[in-house]
Design a protein around this motif. Structure first.
Motif, PDB file in Angstrom:
ATOM      1  N   GLN A 317       0.804  -1.216   0.000  1.00  8.12           N
ATOM      2  CA  GLN A 317       0.000   0.000   0.000  1.00  8.12           C
ATOM      3  C   GLN A 317       0.843   1.276   0.000  1.00  8.12           C
ATOM      4  OE1 GLN A 317      -3.251  -0.077   2.842  1.00  8.12           O
ATOM      5  NE2 GLN A 317      -3.419  -2.296   2.687  1.00  8.12           N
ATOM      6  N   GLU A 370     -15.276   3.110  -2.552  1.00 10.32           N
ATOM      7  CA  GLU A 370     -15.774   1.738  -2.646  1.00 10.32           C
ATOM      8  C   GLU A 370     -15.679   1.224  -4.082  1.00 10.32           C
ATOM      9  OE1 GLU A 370     -19.704   2.076  -1.130  1.00 10.32           O
ATOM     10  OE2 GLU A 370     -19.078   2.111   0.998  1.00 10.32           O
ATOM     11  N   LYS A 372     -13.502   2.164  -6.316  1.00  7.54           N
ATOM     12  CA  LYS A 372     -12.096   1.928  -6.629  1.00  7.54           C
ATOM     13  C   LYS A 372     -11.606   0.606  -6.027  1.00  7.54           C
ATOM     14  CE  LYS A 372     -10.358   6.045  -5.424  1.00  7.54           C
ATOM     15  NZ  LYS A 372      -9.354   7.116  -5.269  1.00  7.54           N
ATOM     16  N   LEU A 373     -12.089   0.283  -4.839  1.00  4.53           N
ATOM     17  CA  LEU A 373     -11.671  -0.976  -4.208  1.00  4.53           C
ATOM     18  C   LEU A 373     -12.136  -2.186  -5.003  1.00  4.53           C
ATOM     19  CD1 LEU A 373     -12.149  -0.395  -0.364  1.00  4.53           C
ATOM     20  CD2 LEU A 373     -10.015  -0.865  -1.585  1.00  4.53           C
ATOM     21  N   ARG A 374     -13.254  -2.041  -5.705  1.00  5.38           N
ATOM     22  CA  ARG A 374     -13.762  -3.179  -6.486  1.00  5.38           C
ATOM     23  C   ARG A 374     -12.882  -3.490  -7.687  1.00  5.38           C
ATOM     24  NH1 ARG A 374     -18.952  -1.211  -4.822  1.00  5.38           N
ATOM     25  NH2 ARG A 374     -19.101   0.228  -6.583  1.00  5.38           N
ATOM     26  N   ARG A 376      -9.575  -2.417  -7.674  1.00  4.50           N
ATOM     27  CA  ARG A 376      -8.210  -2.403  -7.154  1.00  4.50           C
ATOM     28  C   ARG A 376      -8.168  -3.310  -5.910  1.00  4.50           C
ATOM     29  NH1 ARG A 376      -5.585   2.246  -4.867  1.00  4.50           N
ATOM     30  NH2 ARG A 376      -7.519   2.606  -3.795  1.00  4.50           N
ATOM     31  N   ARG A 378      -7.007  -5.653  -2.893  1.00  7.63           N
ATOM     32  CA  ARG A 378      -5.815  -5.585  -2.051  1.00  7.63           C
ATOM     33  C   ARG A 378      -5.562  -6.934  -1.396  1.00  7.63           C
ATOM     34  NH1 ARG A 378      -6.823   0.284   0.887  1.00  7.63           N
ATOM     35  NH2 ARG A 378      -5.769   1.554  -0.680  1.00  7.63           N
TER      36      ARG A 378
END
Length: 467
Positions: A317, A370, A372-374, A376, A378
């Motif tokens: 990160q 939210e 972007k997390l889908r 990207r 992690r």
């Protein structure tokens, strides 16, 4: 599956009810019982078959996902074919303009593999769309996109391309530490599926040759096998960085530094397209966990099955470290970075690129995060850690580290021999007592230990201490 079970249940009940009406004597009852057993057996077979089909479907879905990935990558490889440039025999062995120190070094390195990098003959086309329109200075030199130095083992179509841009640092270099960690973390099988590309963002041929020679001495097998490649752009690739428009309130010095860093990453990514299936962004001052590659491969496989349209996967990160792209998806990001290369640093470009892909203007920041997390995903822990203290920007000290790297258990359950009593002069912090730590059910956490404090373990008989 539920419909099949329900229908079979109704079928069995119907057969039993129908046959029950005919059960006028014991023999018929026996026949009905046998028929019911047969129906139950048939039901079990069908359910087992359905379960087997479910497992087969899941396996087939994974295979289809894998085949789609391979098909898309074959398409990229078809578009990006290796090219061989044959220079005329009358061409001078080395272009004019090298300094006397560089020519002396070339003479001293005669016969070594390192010198092959000064006349690259085999390289795939650089995928840099629209770059000439954005960086018009490239038109001034026909070889502006041709590398100044390229030491390659001619590896192509690897599973992973690991990109490491590096420049000369004033106080301390971390490149060899980074390479040592990477090479030690790769098994023999892993090394057959990767290529590590080191981009040297320096115009000084003497420095490049010295660095290449040091790498060859430290990692001769990896250089010989083509696991490590060394690449340096032509000085004509870079524009006049002194003429940049200031952005973000940065000083001209910092703006030049981050712009040069972006151009190095653009060149490296453009080179990686068609070189492998996946591209891993690293920096020249990182360490890595052992066996990081199998962990990455496994997570990429499961993520692709669940979220096939991911943009990049984050295995660290911090900044631009540990970001994995499909090489076929690099071209849009390279193009985007070319447009905004002088506006912001590379890690901000990553965030901006994601936002432009998945966030609409009317979305709130939470909803955008939210989204972007889908695309990207992690990984649960960081596989890489930033170790550089002295930045490549002169005078800059940076102690940025990923807190998710190297997390370990607070304690490990264990058994110790029986003890009569344990005493300590250190006060326990809540339930984290020395007694619980000794019994292997917690760790010991003491408050304000000071010089002279003691931990005493009293046993009923002498013991041989092992550890």
């Amino acid at each position: 599956m539920i419909d099949i079970r329900r229908r079979l249940k109704y079928l069995v009940c119907a057969v039993v009810r129908i046959c029950g009406g005919w059960c006028l004597n014991q023999r018929i009852r026996l026949c009905v019982f046998v028929m019911a057993l047969m129906c139950a057996f048939f039901t079990i077979l069908v359910l087992a078959s359905a379960s087997s089909h479910s497992a087969q479907n899941e396996s087939m879905a994974k295979k289809i996902t894998s085949l789609e990935e391979k098909l898309n990558n074959f398409e990229v490889r078809y578009r990006v074919k290796p090219v061989t440039y044959n220079f005329p025999k009358e061409t001078a062995p080395y272009p004019p303009g090298y300094s006397e120190e560089a020519m002396n070094m070339i003479h001293n390195l005669t016969g070594t593999r390192v010198l092959n990098g000064l006349q690259p003959r085999y390289i795939h086309r650089m995928q840099l769309p629209f770059l000439v329109q954005i960086l018009t200075h490239l038109l001034n030199d026909p070889f502006s996109l041709w590398p100044l130095y390229h030491l390659s083992g001619a590896r192509h179509y690897m599973d992973f391309v690991i990109g490491i841009p590096t420049v000369k640092r004033d106080k301390q270099t971390y490149l060899f530490t980074t390479l040592t960690y990477l090479i030690k973390a790769l098994s023999a099988e892993d090394k057959r599926s990767v290529v590590i590309v080191i981009l040297v963002g320096e115009p000084d041929v003497t420095y490049i040759l010295k660095l290449a020679r040091q790498i060859e001495i430290m990692f001769p097998r990896e250089i010989s096998d083509g696991v490590i490649e060394i690449l340096a752009p032509s000085p004509a690739y870079y524009p006049e960085l002194e003429d940049l428009c200031p952005t973000l309130g940065d000083s001209p010095k910092r703006a030049m530094w981050r712009t040069k860093q972006n151009l190095d990453n653009i060149y490296l990514m453009a080179y990686a397209i068609g070189k492998g299936v996946y591209y891993l962004m690293l920096e020249d001052d990182v360490t890595t966990k052992k066996d990081f590659l199998p962990e990455m491969k496994g997570y990429i496989e499961t993520t692709t099955e669940k979220t096939p349209h991911w943009i990049f996967i984050e295995f660290c990160q911090v900044g631009a470290i540990g970001k994995v792209f499909r090489t076929r998806d690099l071209l849009p990001f390279v193009t985007y970075s070319q447009i905004f290369y002088s506006n912001m640093p590379i890690d901000w470009l990553l965030e901006s690129y994601l936002a432009d892909r998945v966030c609409s203007i009317d979305k709130k920041s939470k909803s955008c995060a939210e989204s972007k997390l889908r695309v990207r995903p992690r990984y649960k822990v960081s596989l890489f850690q930033h170790i550089g203290v002295y930045s490549s920007l002169q005078g800059k000290i940076q102690k940025v580290q990923d807190p998710q790297f190297g997390k370990v258990q607070s304690y490990f359950p264990h058994q110790n021999p029986p003890v009569q009593k344990i005493t300590t002069t250190i006060e326990d912090y809540y339930q984290h007592s020395i007694q619980n730590a000794y019994e292997g059910i917690d760790f010991f956490w003491g408050k304000k230990p000071k010089k002279g404090d003691t931990l005493e373990f009293w046993y009923g008989r002498p013991l041989q201490i092992k550890r």
